[in-house]
Scaffold this motif. Structure first.
Motif, PDB file in Angstrom:
ATOM      1  N   SER A   1     -50.915 -34.579 -42.770  1.00 35.94           N
ATOM      2  CA  SER A   1     -52.003 -35.495 -42.450  1.00 35.94           C
ATOM      3  C   SER A   1     -52.709 -34.983 -41.197  1.00 35.94           C
ATOM      4  O   SER A   1     -52.063 -34.528 -40.246  1.00 35.94           O
ATOM      5  N   GLN A   2     -54.024 -35.070 -41.204  1.00 40.75           N
ATOM      6  CA  GLN A   2     -54.795 -34.644 -40.050  1.00 40.75           C
ATOM      7  C   GLN A   2     -54.597 -35.646 -38.914  1.00 40.75           C
ATOM      8  O   GLN A   2     -54.774 -36.849 -39.086  1.00 40.75           O
ATOM      9  N   GLY A   3     -54.196 -35.141 -37.744  1.00 42.36           N
ATOM     10  CA  GLY A   3     -54.103 -36.016 -36.585  1.00 42.36           C
ATOM     11  C   GLY A   3     -55.478 -36.523 -36.189  1.00 42.36           C
ATOM     12  O   GLY A   3     -56.465 -35.790 -36.274  1.00 42.36           O
ATOM     13  N   VAL A   4     -55.556 -37.777 -35.774  1.00 40.64           N
ATOM     14  CA  VAL A   4     -56.856 -38.361 -35.410  1.00 40.64           C
ATOM     15  C   VAL A   4     -57.523 -37.529 -34.309  1.00 40.64           C
ATOM     16  O   VAL A   4     -58.691 -37.164 -34.396  1.00 40.64           O
ATOM     17  N   GLY A   5     -56.752 -37.209 -33.286  1.00 35.92           N
ATOM     18  CA  GLY A   5     -57.303 -36.410 -32.197  1.00 35.92           C
ATOM     19  C   GLY A   5     -57.601 -34.978 -32.595  1.00 35.92           C
ATOM     20  O   GLY A   5     -58.481 -34.325 -32.002  1.00 35.92           O
ATOM     21  N   GLU A   6     -56.909 -34.480 -33.614  1.00 40.45           N
ATOM     22  CA  GLU A   6     -57.115 -33.097 -34.047  1.00 40.45           C
ATOM     23  C   GLU A   6     -58.511 -32.858 -34.605  1.00 40.45           C
ATOM     24  O   GLU A   6     -58.920 -31.706 -34.768  1.00 40.45           O
ATOM     25  N   SER A   7     -59.219 -33.928 -34.926  1.00 38.38           N
ATOM     26  CA  SER A   7     -60.592 -33.770 -35.412  1.00 38.38           C
ATOM     27  C   SER A   7     -61.467 -33.094 -34.368  1.00 38.38           C
ATOM     28  O   SER A   7     -62.544 -32.591 -34.684  1.00 38.38           O
ATOM     29  N   LEU A   8     -60.997 -33.072 -33.139  1.00 37.02           N
ATOM     30  CA  LEU A   8     -61.736 -32.383 -32.077  1.00 37.02           C
ATOM     31  C   LEU A   8     -61.835 -30.886 -32.363  1.00 37.02           C
ATOM     32  O   LEU A   8     -62.738 -30.212 -31.842  1.00 37.02           O
ATOM     33  N   THR A   9     -60.940 -30.354 -33.216  1.00 38.54           N
ATOM     34  CA  THR A   9     -61.000 -28.923 -33.530  1.00 38.54           C
ATOM     35  C   THR A   9     -62.226 -28.565 -34.348  1.00 38.54           C
ATOM     36  O   THR A   9     -62.553 -27.383 -34.467  1.00 38.54           O
ATOM     37  N   PHE A  10     -62.904 -29.559 -34.945  1.00 46.37           N
ATOM     38  CA  PHE A  10     -64.174 -29.262 -35.619  1.00 46.37           C
ATOM     39  C   PHE A  10     -65.130 -28.576 -34.652  1.00 46.37           C
ATOM     40  O   PHE A  10     -65.934 -27.731 -35.059  1.00 46.37           O
ATOM     41  N   LEU A  11     -65.026 -28.961 -33.374  1.00 46.65           N
ATOM     42  CA  LEU A  11     -65.920 -28.463 -32.331  1.00 46.65           C
ATOM     43  C   LEU A  11     -65.258 -27.423 -31.440  1.00 46.65           C
ATOM     44  O   LEU A  11     -65.893 -26.453 -31.025  1.00 46.65           O
ATOM     45  N   VAL A  12     -63.963 -27.626 -31.150  1.00 47.43           N
ATOM     46  CA  VAL A  12     -63.220 -26.732 -30.248  1.00 47.43           C
ATOM     47  C   VAL A  12     -61.976 -26.252 -30.996  1.00 47.43           C
ATOM     48  O   VAL A  12     -60.985 -26.985 -31.115  1.00 47.43           O
ATOM     49  N   PRO A  13     -61.973 -25.048 -31.529  1.00 46.38           N
ATOM     50  CA  PRO A  13     -60.894 -24.626 -32.434  1.00 46.38           C
ATOM     51  C   PRO A  13     -59.506 -24.690 -31.839  1.00 46.38           C
ATOM     52  O   PRO A  13     -58.553 -25.081 -32.511  1.00 46.38           O
ATOM     53  N   ASN A  14     -59.352 -24.331 -30.566  1.00 42.79           N
ATOM     54  CA  ASN A  14     -58.016 -24.303 -29.972  1.00 42.79           C
ATOM     55  C   ASN A  14     -57.692 -25.557 -29.176  1.00 42.79           C
ATOM     56  O   ASN A  14     -56.808 -25.538 -28.310  1.00 42.79           O
ATOM     57  N   ALA A  15     -58.372 -26.656 -29.472  1.00 45.59           N
ATOM     58  CA  ALA A  15     -58.091 -27.896 -28.754  1.00 45.59           C
ATOM     59  C   ALA A  15     -56.643 -28.328 -28.948  1.00 45.59           C
ATOM     60  O   ALA A  15     -56.039 -28.940 -28.065  1.00 45.59           O
ATOM     61  N   TYR A  16     -56.070 -28.015 -30.105  1.00 46.84           N
ATOM     62  CA  TYR A  16     -54.677 -28.375 -30.377  1.00 46.84           C
ATOM     63  C   TYR A  16     -53.781 -27.139 -30.494  1.00 46.84           C
ATOM     64  O   TYR A  16     -52.741 -27.171 -31.147  1.00 46.84           O
ATOM     65  N   GLY A  17     -54.197 -26.051 -29.871  1.00 45.19           N
ATOM     66  CA  GLY A  17     -53.323 -24.891 -29.768  1.00 45.19           C
ATOM     67  C   GLY A  17     -53.431 -23.875 -30.884  1.00 45.19           C
ATOM     68  O   GLY A  17     -52.626 -22.946 -30.953  1.00 45.19           O
ATOM     69  N   GLY A  18     -54.397 -24.054 -31.803  1.00 46.14           N
ATOM     70  CA  GLY A  18     -54.578 -23.068 -32.870  1.00 46.14           C
ATOM     71  C   GLY A  18     -53.486 -23.155 -33.925  1.00 46.14           C
ATOM     72  O   GLY A  18     -53.054 -24.234 -34.313  1.00 46.14           O
ATOM     73  N   ALA A  19     -53.015 -21.999 -34.358  1.00 51.25           N
ATOM     74  CA  ALA A  19     -52.003 -21.941 -35.415  1.00 51.25           C
ATOM     75  C   ALA A  19     -50.613 -22.141 -34.840  1.00 51.25           C
ATOM     76  O   ALA A  19     -50.361 -21.915 -33.653  1.00 51.25           O
ATOM     77  N   SER A  20     -49.693 -22.572 -35.702  1.00 54.68           N
ATOM     78  CA  SER A  20     -48.294 -22.674 -35.277  1.00 54.68           C
ATOM     79  C   SER A  20     -47.766 -21.285 -34.940  1.00 54.68           C
ATOM     80  O   SER A  20     -48.145 -20.293 -35.555  1.00 54.68           O
ATOM     81  N   GLY A  21     -46.889 -21.229 -33.952  1.00 49.70           N
ATOM     82  CA  GLY A  21     -46.310 -19.958 -33.572  1.00 49.70           C
ATOM     83  C   GLY A  21     -46.656 -19.572 -32.148  1.00 49.70           C
ATOM     84  O   GLY A  21     -47.181 -20.387 -31.364  1.00 49.70           O
ATOM     85  N   VAL A  22     -46.387 -18.334 -31.817  1.00 48.19           N
ATOM     86  CA  VAL A  22     -46.583 -17.848 -30.450  1.00 48.19           C
ATOM     87  C   VAL A  22     -47.510 -16.641 -30.417  1.00 48.19           C
ATOM     88  O   VAL A  22     -47.556 -15.921 -29.422  1.00 48.19           O
ATOM     89  N   SER A  23     -48.259 -16.427 -31.508  1.00 56.62           N
ATOM     90  CA  SER A  23     -49.102 -15.230 -31.569  1.00 56.62           C
ATOM     91  C   SER A  23     -50.186 -15.227 -30.493  1.00 56.62           C
ATOM     92  O   SER A  23     -50.689 -14.162 -30.122  1.00 56.62           O
ATOM     93  N   ASP A  24     -50.581 -16.413 -30.008  1.00 56.67           N
ATOM     94  CA  ASP A  24     -51.618 -16.485 -28.976  1.00 56.67           C
ATOM     95  C   ASP A  24     -51.045 -16.408 -27.567  1.00 56.67           C
ATOM     96  O   ASP A  24     -51.799 -16.482 -26.592  1.00 56.67           O
ATOM     97  N   LEU A  25     -49.736 -16.284 -27.456  1.00 53.26           N
ATOM     98  CA  LEU A  25     -49.109 -16.165 -26.137  1.00 53.26           C
ATOM     99  C   LEU A  25     -48.841 -14.698 -25.847  1.00 53.26           C
ATOM    100  O   LEU A  25     -47.908 -14.108 -26.380  1.00 53.26           O
ATOM    101  N   GLY A  26     -49.658 -14.116 -25.022  1.00 52.78           N
ATOM    102  CA  GLY A  26     -49.500 -12.708 -24.673  1.00 52.78           C
ATOM    103  C   GLY A  26     -48.575 -12.531 -23.488  1.00 52.78           C
ATOM    104  O   GLY A  26     -47.984 -13.486 -22.971  1.00 52.78           O
ATOM    105  N   VAL A  27     -48.465 -11.306 -23.020  1.00 56.31           N
ATOM    106  CA  VAL A  27     -47.587 -11.009 -21.880  1.00 56.31           C
ATOM    107  C   VAL A  27     -48.130 -11.575 -20.575  1.00 56.31           C
ATOM    108  O   VAL A  27     -47.404 -11.661 -19.579  1.00 56.31           O
TER     109      VAL A  27
END
Length: 833
Positions: free
Chosen positions: A279-305
């Motif tokens: 189910s889409q989180g109510v607040g997650e609808s903010l990603t329509f405008l800001v893609p990484n508002a809720y951290g993007g995809a599951s996982g740690v691929s966006d966490l660099g060194v």
């Protein structure tokens, strides 16, 4: 011909640009590489037996025994040669490599819709790009949800045909609607088609209201009649596919429960919690405008060194080269940039910063009734996508709307919003470019739209925690697990968790800043239109380029060149292990139960590639089979059930999963056997209880509903009698048997009443269900040949209907094209209603 090219030159140029964009984005496809798609790999395992027999016979079987003990192949892979739309989709797949074909369908379908809405071609191209490059459209391609992607691609041309019909291009509009709706249905993703149908009901309701208001009900009725005929024709074209799916749905996990004692089992459709899992989180609808508002995809691929988490780990002396592996390991206990309520996600729903800004502008300046349809339909989709987060509405649809409870992942309904939001956004640009309204009023609305979207983005940049928490629901549990992993070092666990929150805040802030830049660019382009600083044509081209740049950059986060591999890598996905090779030396007919996979036996199609498996991978098993798994395989595995399913081999592995062993089960009952006695039970609950402990070689458990099919006075058990399988084909099982008297035979094959027929020496005989889900029959004494043939009328009669309807569709399209060619100046005209 020259005139035709001259009139349509700009359209051909834009199509050429679309093709070029697709080839540039997916350039590895030109290098002979292929996209690695997990669900496509799973499909190869599911389809292996089907494709082997297709190569041998020239026709794929309608049944497969490669997974879940046996099931129809309707939802796996089936040919429908009499369906004209089969060849339309095949053409695109033959001409363009995957996934270029899919994205090109996105673009062309949406471009056609915007042209029907009487857009300037370059503005139509901008709208097509906005829809096609919506992030979810690329994420499902990455996952391998090919049918879903193609179904989404045909939303726009279906809508175009309907609009044409309501604008009194009756025959042309209806013919186009019939064609694209037929293709939509052929993609066999009923969930997507259902969502489209929901919002089309709203459109029809609005059109009816305005027809009554304008006293044009005659025209409305005529349009509706043409559309109804188009719908009937498109359904008839797909008669075989729809009929077989309808039959199977009732017997699948989407159908009613057979058991009554298990109160957790839904009476009809899916379990509510299962359906609402995504189910889409109510607040997650903010990603329509800001893609990484809720951290993007599951996982740690966006966490660099250089992330805060990496610095925290490094502060404890973890070597730099071990930090990324350490973060990957911590993902198992909850370390993830995504912090929404979904179990996991491949990425956010991003509609585009400029598109969101223009959508808000459209709400201010569009006066046409299409705005109210788009707004109401988008709101409905948004609210329904919330699922468990808005149960008072979702439950109404789940409990009372036909078929709605058959679908899972309710957030998927946002695919409709992903189309409608760009439509209103682009209509707003058209309104500004060719406005009749006071420029000062337009400027005021422009500022209002900028204040709303820009103000929201400024808050996220300046004080993101004012709007968002950045802590997942299981944050405290995550910290506890970190504490255990760090040998009770709670301060270190807290520092990792706090660093993760800071990384999430940083990601949201950076994307908010990024979106603000694009919103300001969009506002600037609209300002130039209002003040006529640039020609509309130039602005439209610039807008298309900026939208493409915006969406392209986000899509590359989830579908990029790294997702492509050499084709030989894909070919090596299914390599037989030593245990598989050892089992395959046995050329008899048997089943395999593979418990060695990490995904579990019922979420992996790998074993189905090599064996007739008890497991597999499919979202809609036979209901009785799923109930059997729930009752007889949950916890301890019922050996008696393994025997009756002719499970000759069980594969297990050690704790590391690196070494597999094979158990050879001599107790497997075989392909068919005679039993000396029968036990009757009153219902499915008693039937399930009876097979919990019984000897399948000595007794069959039969529901009383089949009692009239057994004549105990004629039955005897011949100890010297035999029955054996002599020829195997998924659609044709041939046995020979010998018995001094009429005998009760049980077959280790799934009972499915819609198509299987039994013949003794060519004469049709009745058969029934035994042992909850197997076939059984009373066979006449003597020496005979028995055949089980899968010959569903739903498929074969459906194909005849499909052929007739396909011919009618071609004739309707041809006649519509002929009429349009006679009036070239009117052919592309859409009357504005």
């Amino acid at each position: 011909m020259n005139n035709w090219f001259k009139r349509n030159g700009i359209h051909l140029a834009i199509i050429g640009i679309f093709i070029a964009i697709c080839f540039v984005y997916f350039s590895p496809a030109l290098q002979g590489k292929a996209l690695f798609q997990s669900d496509v790999i799973q499909a190869q395992g599911m389809q292996k037996e089907i494709m082997d027999y297709k190569a041998k016979d020239g026709k794929g079987p309608l049944w497969t025994n490669s997974m879940f003990g046996g099931m129809p192949s309707y939802q796996i892979w089936v040919q429908y040669p009499n369906n004209i739309t089969t060849y339309v989709i095949s053409f695109f797949k033959a001409v363009f490599p995957n996934p270029i074909d899919t994205v090109l369908l996105y673009l062309l379908g949406a471009y056609f819709l915007f042209c029907v809405l009487r857009m300037n071609p370059w503005l139509a191209a901008a709208g097509a790009i906005a829809f096609a490059f919506s992030s979810y459209n690329f994420q499902i391609i990455d996952a391998g949800h090919s049918n879903k992607a193609i179904a989404i691609a045909f939303f726009a041309p279906i809508l175009a045909g309907i609009i044409m019909t309501f604008r009194r291009q009756y025959l042309a509009g209806a013919a186009i609607t019939a064609l694209f709706l037929a293709i939509e249905i052929r993609t066999n993703h009923i969930q997507m088609t259902y969502y489209l149908f929901l919002v089309l009901l709203i459109l029809i309701g609005i059109e009816l209201y305005h027809a009554i208001k304008a006293k044009t009900t005659k025209e409305f009725i005529k349009s509706f009649a043409y559309l109804a005929a188009a719908a009937v024709l498109s359904i008839a074209v797909n008669a075989g596919a729809l009929w077989t799916s309808y039959e199977y749905a009732k017997e699948s996990t989407r159908g009613p429960s057979n058991l009554t004692t298990d109160k957790s089992e839904p009476n009809n459709g899916l379990d509510r919690d299962y359906a609402y899992a995504w189910s889409q989180g109510v607040g997650e609808s903010l990603t329509f405008l800001v893609p990484n508002a809720y951290g993007g995809a599951s996982g740690v691929s966006d966490l660099g060194v250089d992330s805060e988490v990496a610095k925290t780990l490094g502060s404890k002396g973890i070597p730099a080269e071990q930090i990324m592996p350490a973060m990957q390991q911590l993902y198992g206990v909850g370390l993830s940039t995504y912090w929404g309520d979904k179990q996991f996600t491949s990425g956010p729903w991003y509609f585009g910063a400029i598109i969101c800004f223009l959508f808000v502008l459209g709400l201010f300046i569009i006066k046409h009734r299409i705005k109210w349809w788009i707004l109401s339909a988008t709101l409905l989709c948004l609210l329904l996508s919330f699922g468990r987060h808005m149960p008072f509405l979702s439950d109404i649809f789940f409990n009372y709307f036909p078929l709605y409870n058959k679908f899972r992942a309710v957030e998927s309904i946002l695919v409709i919003a992903a189309l409608l939001v760009p439509v209103l956004a682009i209509l707003a640009v058209k309104e500004v470019a060719f406005h009749t309204e006071d420029p000062n009023k337009l400027k005021k609305h422009l500022l209002y739209s900028l204040y709303i979207t820009g103000g929201l983005l400024l808050i996220l940049i300046a004080v993101p925690s004012l709007l968002l928490d950045f802590r997942a629901t299981g944050h405290n549990q995550f910290v506890e697990q970190l504490t255990q992993l760090t040998n009770g070092d709670r301060p270190f666990a807290d520092s990792i968790a706090n660093s993760l929150i800071q990384d999430r805040i940083s990601m949201a802030r950076m994307d908010a800043l990024r979106s603000l830049v694009f919103v300001l660019i969009g506002a600037g382009l609209i300002w130039t239109l209002i003040n006529k600083k640039l020609s509309p044509q130039i602005v439209f081209i610039l807008l298309a380029a900026v939208i493409l740049g915006d969406m392209w950059n986000i899509d590359r986060r989830y579908l990029n060149n790294e997702k492509f591999v050499e084709k030989n890598v894909l070919a090596q996905q299914f390599q037989p292990r030593d245990v598989d090779q050892m089992i395959m030396r046995d050329t008899s007919n048997y089943r395999v139960f593979d418990l060695s996979g990490r995904q579990g036996p019922f979420s992996d199609s790998g074993p189905s590639y090599f064996h007739k498996s008890l497991g597999g991978y499919h979202a809609a098993k036979l209901k009785r089979y799923q109930e059997l798994l729930d009752k007889q395989f949950n916890g301890s595995i019922n050996e008696d059930v393994l025997d009756m399913l002719n499970t000759k081999y069980v594969i297990t592995s050690d704790q590391t999963g690196s070494k597999q062993t094979v158990q050879n089960r001599d107790s497997a009952a075989g392909n068919a056997w005679f039993v000396p006695s029968v036990t009757y039970v009153k219902n499915a609950d008693q039937e399930m209880a009876a097979i919990s402990s019984f000897d399948p070689k000595k007794v069959m458990i039969v529901s009383e509903e089949f009692k009239p099919m057994i004549d105990l006075r004629r039955i005897g058990f011949d100890a010297n009698g035999f029955i054996r399988l002599t020829s195997y084909h998924p659609d044709l099982m041939t046995y020979e048997y010998s018995s001094g008297k009429d005998a009760l035979a049980v077959f280790s094959e799934m009972y499915y009443k819609h198509g299987w027929n039994a013949y003794v020496d060519g004469q049709k005989v009745p058969y029934f269900r035994a042992n909850y889900l197997l076939r059984a029959a009373q066979l006449p004494g003597g020496n005979h040949k028995l055949e089980f043939k899968f010959e569903p009328a739903s498929y074969y009669t459906g194909e005849i209907i499909s052929l007739i309807a396909s011919i009618l569709l071609v004739l309707a399209l041809g006649y519509a094209m002929y009429l349009e060619a006679k009036k070239p100046d009117e052919g592309a005209k859409v009357v504005k209603g």
